[in-house]
Structures are given as C-alpha cells and as structure tokens.
Enzyme design. Structure first.
Site, PDB file in Angstrom:
ATOM      1  N   HIS A  55       0.756  -1.262   0.033  1.00  0.00           N
ATOM      2  CA  HIS A  55       0.070  -0.143  -0.106  1.00  0.00           C
ATOM      3  C   HIS A  55       0.872   1.202   0.124  1.00  0.00           C
ATOM      4  CE1 HIS A  55      -3.700  -2.000   1.876  1.00  0.00           C
ATOM      5  NE2 HIS A  55      -3.369  -2.761   0.766  1.00  0.00           N
ATOM      6  N   GLU A  57       1.035   3.858   1.998  1.00  0.00           N
ATOM      7  CA  GLU A  57       1.559   4.264   3.005  1.00  0.00           C
ATOM      8  C   GLU A  57       2.843   3.411   3.518  1.00  0.00           C
ATOM      9  OE1 GLU A  57      -2.835   5.372   3.395  1.00  0.00           O
ATOM     10  OE2 GLU A  57      -1.484   3.797   2.406  1.00  0.00           O
ATOM     11  N   CYS A  85      -5.698   2.514   5.857  1.00  0.00           N
ATOM     12  CA  CYS A  85      -6.602   1.105   5.980  1.00  0.00           C
ATOM     13  C   CYS A  85      -5.865   0.522   7.441  1.00  0.00           C
ATOM     14  CB  CYS A  85      -6.379   0.111   5.027  1.00  0.00           C
ATOM     15  SG  CYS A  85      -4.840  -0.606   4.880  1.00  0.00           S
ATOM     16  N   CYS A  88      -2.166  -0.435   7.035  1.00  0.00           N
ATOM     17  CA  CYS A  88      -1.408   1.108   7.084  1.00  0.00           C
ATOM     18  C   CYS A  88      -1.519   1.526   8.325  1.00  0.00           C
ATOM     19  CB  CYS A  88      -2.016   1.791   5.859  1.00  0.00           C
ATOM     20  SG  CYS A  88      -1.552   1.288   4.529  1.00  0.00           S
TER      21      CYS A  88
END
Length: 158
Positions: A55, A57, A85, A88
């Site tokens: 992801h 991040e 999320c 993250c």
C-alpha cells in the site's frame, strides 16, 4: 520557509494518480516529510509487485526509513491521499510519526470498492469466529525464544 500542508498533500494525490495511470495498483499515494523536505514517497504497488502489503503508506514508510537510516519516523509527517486502512494504520503507529494528514476518507474509499470495515470487525472477534481460520498451537520452544529476547541486555526496543 515552512511549506503549506496542501503542497505535500498535492504530491500524495499526484502519486495516487500516477500509480493508477502506470497500472501499479489502486488510487493511493503517500509522502513522508521531515523538516519540510520529502524523505519518502510511494504509491500503491499491489498489482505491480503482487504484494498485498504494498500500500502507498507502507511503500512510503519503507522508503523514508531506508533514506533516513532508521526504523522510526520521529519528527516526520505523513501525507496520504486517503485515510489509512487498518494495515497501514498499524504500520504508521509502529513508525511513530508526529502527525498524519489525509485527503479522502475511509468512507470515500469504501464507495469505490476499497471497504476495510470487515477487517475492523474481524479484529474484534475471537479467533475462532473469524472468516479466516486461526488456530493456536502451544509450543514451549516459541516461549523459550521470547524469554531469550526478554533476558537480552543488548536489545533495541521498538
């Protein structure tokens, strides 16, 4: 001269747009800033790398830590194109930045097919009630390793 947070947010948004244009993954981008300078950046690379943890991040945190030569982001700010999320969010808390800015909300993400609410629900359930089976295997050898760590004098806590 301190830059406006919107300057760095626009960078994160541009990364999210470039990521989808280049087929890397979902529409998410992130930059990590320290003392007014970008020290890490990333866009979602799940499709590019076949890595479900790639992801934006996480990619940006890994980049920043590599560039700073540290495993924590003390004094840093994170600018994410979307509210993080659960995965993250966990990575952000482990990295310990000073502040997180985000643009789109988790509700906005859910409205385009990135709904993480089921994960939040799973976290609250006992392990035997989760959608993915979890089973505890008691192994004394595993606890021995924990005790070795606990008794080490030269460990680095994080």
């Amino acid at each position: 001269m301190k830059k406006d947070p919107k300057y760095f947010m626009q960078m994160a948004i541009d990364l999210s747009r470039n990521g989808i244009k280049n087929g890397k993954g979902g529409p998410f981008g992130c930059v990590v800033v320290k003392d007014g300078e970008v020290v890490g950046q990333g866009s979602n690379e799940v499709l590019l790398t076949n890595d479900p943890t790639a992801h934006a991040e996480v990619v940006a945190i890994r980049d920043a830590c590599r560039n700073l030569g540290t495993f924590q982001l003390d004094g840093c700010e994170i600018y994410a194109s979307c509210e993080p999320c659960p995965m993250c969010l966990g990575a952000i808390y482990w990295a310990r930045p000073e502040k997180v800015y985000f643009a789109n909300t988790k509700s906005d993400a859910a409205s385009i097919g990135f709904d993480d609410q089921f994960i939040y629900g799973e976290i609250e359930l006992p392990t035997d009630k989760r959608k993915i089976a979890f089973e505890h295997i008691f192994e004394p050898a595993a606890m021995e390793v924990f005790m070795e760590w606990k008794n080490m004098n030269n460990k680095t806590l994080y």
